[in-house]
Scaffold this active site. Structure first.
Site, PDB file in Angstrom:
ATOM      1  N   ASP A 151      98.571  -9.034  76.601  1.00 54.78           N
ATOM      2  CA  ASP A 151      97.321  -9.503  77.182  1.00 54.78           C
ATOM      3  C   ASP A 151      96.843 -10.685  76.332  1.00 54.78           C
ATOM      4  O   ASP A 151      96.562 -10.525  75.142  1.00 54.78           O
ATOM      5  CB  ASP A 151      96.296  -8.362  77.166  1.00 54.78           C
ATOM      6  CG  ASP A 151      94.950  -8.779  77.750  1.00 54.78           C
ATOM      7  OD1 ASP A 151      94.628  -9.979  77.714  1.00 54.78           O
ATOM      8  OD2 ASP A 151      94.211  -7.898  78.205  1.00 54.78           O
ATOM      9  N   ARG A 155      79.522 -11.247  67.363  1.00 55.16           N
ATOM     10  CA  ARG A 155      80.792 -11.891  67.657  1.00 55.16           C
ATOM     11  C   ARG A 155      80.547 -13.379  67.903  1.00 55.16           C
ATOM     12  O   ARG A 155      79.686 -13.743  68.711  1.00 55.16           O
ATOM     13  CB  ARG A 155      81.384 -11.223  68.904  1.00 55.16           C
ATOM     14  CG  ARG A 155      82.860 -11.339  69.034  1.00 55.16           C
ATOM     15  CD  ARG A 155      83.350 -10.524  70.222  1.00 55.16           C
ATOM     16  NE  ARG A 155      82.876 -11.057  71.488  1.00 55.16           N
ATOM     17  CZ  ARG A 155      83.559 -10.996  72.641  1.00 55.16           C
ATOM     18  NH1 ARG A 155      84.735 -10.415  72.697  1.00 55.16           N
ATOM     19  NH2 ARG A 155      83.067 -11.504  73.733  1.00 55.16           N
TER      20      ARG A 155
END
Lengths: 398, 398
Positions: free
Chosen positions: A198, A372
């Site tokens: 992925d 993040r």
């Protein structure tokens, strides 16, 4: 720390030396420091006009003729070939369409079928983005395999003659850790398993080398570092030598050898086309096609070099501006283990991110305690990085 | 036939009496007679500005904030609720997203799981649009069921205690035949089977009555009579009383009870939401949402009445203009068996359609010998119909 001249001066020097700095003008940006391109890439400046043309002329004026005349029908494979060089793939191995989740399903069921009936286990990254794990469980259930979640580090030891396929994330969505795609792919192959990757958090930020490293199948989204727009269609890579054995669980009419023959019996198209399913979502897809123009003349190696410089500099600025002990980096220090984001563990991270956003520094919060920050080398500069760390220090000190 | 006054005069009278005639101004149309809205609906006039706003402001300016602030996240269920009244469904039962093929897969695997382990057969319309049959075969293979293609007329006799589910098209894509949804649904239920309907060629052209007739699951596209744009996302209906038992084969993170919890274990969301899969394709989806505005104040019953009047009139004009024996209608004469299209069998139909298109009458050709004309009551008028039949007569005579 009160003396802020040093990081600011360093940012100035770094920006002046940045060969990719002019690319920022290819995007619509304002005075916000946008460090969420790993969630939704910024709008390339020329995309609105291209989308308007698709809507007004191609749909409005040409209508049904556009399936041929505007190249709608062949868009999935044409745009796949545009993505291919960004992930180290030769042409003819990628089709665009459907969501990442749907492509994970195609890839995993396809992988299990390639692996054969005597392999009854599916390994999946236990720290994966949740949808990969949920879909892997469904693929295992429908194909009668056992799903075994393991950490990527444990994969080599977990591989065996029972392993049908391994699904791994190239970059962990939470920590930003870059997994060793060449070594893990080689380990899967040594065990006779199919390697499925992925690429959501790596494509467009760093070299992937799908062909070079012999990856079997891969999927990825296009709305992060590829800037394709919200929910832009995902893609599926099937290595050329495996295409004849790719037996899709979603054999829609777009993957038929003769789609307009309208035949009751299914016959898979040759090549990457058999990864297609139904009618492609043309508006989203052609917005993506336009967005890929920003890569004109851009080398992925240069993007990677800048990405590492940005994350290094951010970590340095955080050290300079944030009082020690208030945050902890979850992102590996070693370059070979780092994607293009920095994750900081921080108490009350949700509140902290709200205050950062209110002060023009946009990252995101990941449950339960992670700040993040994504660094898109095409449009993030070193002054942005310095400002983000400085504001973070102020917010945490305040 | 040389005297053309009669049909032309009739068209004038019919257009003057048509209550829906003003709706034509809601679309971008030119002097072409567009009888391919059953393949790709025309562009609603206000859609380009709405799409431009989505691209420039929502994506370009607000970026990631739009997932909340612009309602991106809730678009699949919000737009599902806009489609609901057009197909006779109460709110909370439809989600938009993915292609029709992918939704057929969700619906069929879901249906088989609802039906239980002792039912080992899946019935599918043998004359179906091919993708439904291909996907049904895949669903049967993955769930260990036997696929049995039968003509819709044979379905009642084919139903048994072995039948898990039946997949039928409401309107046959080729002939335009309307199948008896209430009776076939009742027959499926009498046998204890799950009834799944494909509404691609009926939704937006005639009343469907999903709730009224107790349909269990349904899918449909949105780019035909709903005018959502090329490849606009499809939808999935799951009857409210079955939602708790709907066990999706594509349990992506968007269908999780707590999608941003990022939990490793899957827990399905309540209600229609569990039909969602991955990140929705926002540009295509919001174009569809805007397109649905043209239904403001429009009754589906009025649309159906005009649709039948249009197809009746077309068949009359064909009789008047086309020399006998050159074409044969495949579309049932009885209103209760007719959708909103007319299919004419004709030698060299491919060539004939090319010549029609060159003369401004756009229908389509379906292999091997079918001329297909779709009548979208929102923007096709009776003068269009008269012209189409007249040009067809001239082309066939020439």
């Amino acid at each position: 720390m009160s003396d802020t001249t040093e990081p600011a001066a360093a940012a100035k020097r770094l920006d002046a030396a940045d060969e990719l700095a002019p690319l920022r003008s290819r995007f619509v940006l304002d005075d916000v420091v946008y460090l969420d391109g790993n969630s939704l890439g910024a709008l390339p400046a020329h995309v609105p006009d291209r989308v308007a043309d698709v809507v007004r002329r191609q749909w409005g004026d040409l209508r049904i003729r556009s399936w041929d005349e505007s190249g709608w029908w062949t868009a999935p494979e044409r745009i796949g070939d545009r993505i291919a060089p960004l992930v180290g793939a030769a042409a003819g191995q990628i089709v665009v369409g459907d969501s990442t989740s749907v492509n994970v399903f195609k890839a995993l069921v396809g992988a299990v079928r390639m692996a054969g009936d005597d392999r009854d286990e599916l390994l999946v990254d236990a720290t994966t983005f949740p949808t990969d794990g949920y879909i892997a469980r469904s693929a295992a259930r429908l194909t009668g395999r056992t799903l075994r979640p393991v950490s990527p580090a444990e994969v080599p030891a977990a591989l065996s003659a029972r392993t049908a396929a391994v699904l791994l994330n190239h970059v962990d969505y939470r920590t930003g850790r870059l997994h060793d795609l060449p070594a893990l792919t080689a380990a899967a192959h040594a065990a006779g398993a199919v390697a499925v990757w992925d690429l959501c958090h790596s494509a467009g930020a760093l070299p992937v080398g799908l062909d070079e490293h012999g990856v079997d199948l891969a999927v990825g989204c296009t709305y992060k570092y590829l800037n394709g727009g919200p929910g832009a269609p995902a893609y599926l890579y099937v290595r050329r030598s495996l295409q004849d054995r790719f037996d899709s669980p979603l054999p829609g009419w777009n993957s038929h050898a003769e789609p307009f023959g309208m035949r009751p019996d299914y016959e898979a198209a040759p090549g990457a086309l058999r990864g297609r399913v139904g009618t492609p979502d043309i508006l989203s897809m052609l917005a993506l096609e336009a967005a890929l123009d920003v890569w004109e003349g851009v080398s992925v190696a240069a993007v990677r070099a800048k990405s590492l410089a940005l994350t290094d500099f951010f970590l340095e600025c955080v050290t300079a501006y944030v009082p020690q002990g208030l945050v902890e980096s979850l992102t590996p220090a070693a370059h070979e283990e780092r994607g293009s984001q920095v994750a900081l563990r921080c108490p009350a991270a949700g509140d902290v991110m709200e205050r950062l956003i209110a002060r023009g520094v946009v990252g995101d919060f990941r449950h339960p305690d992670v700040l993040r920050f994504g660094f898109t080398p095409l449009y993030v500069g070193f002054a942005d990085v310095e400002r983000a760390a400085r504001v973070l220090g102020e917010v945490l000190a305040g």
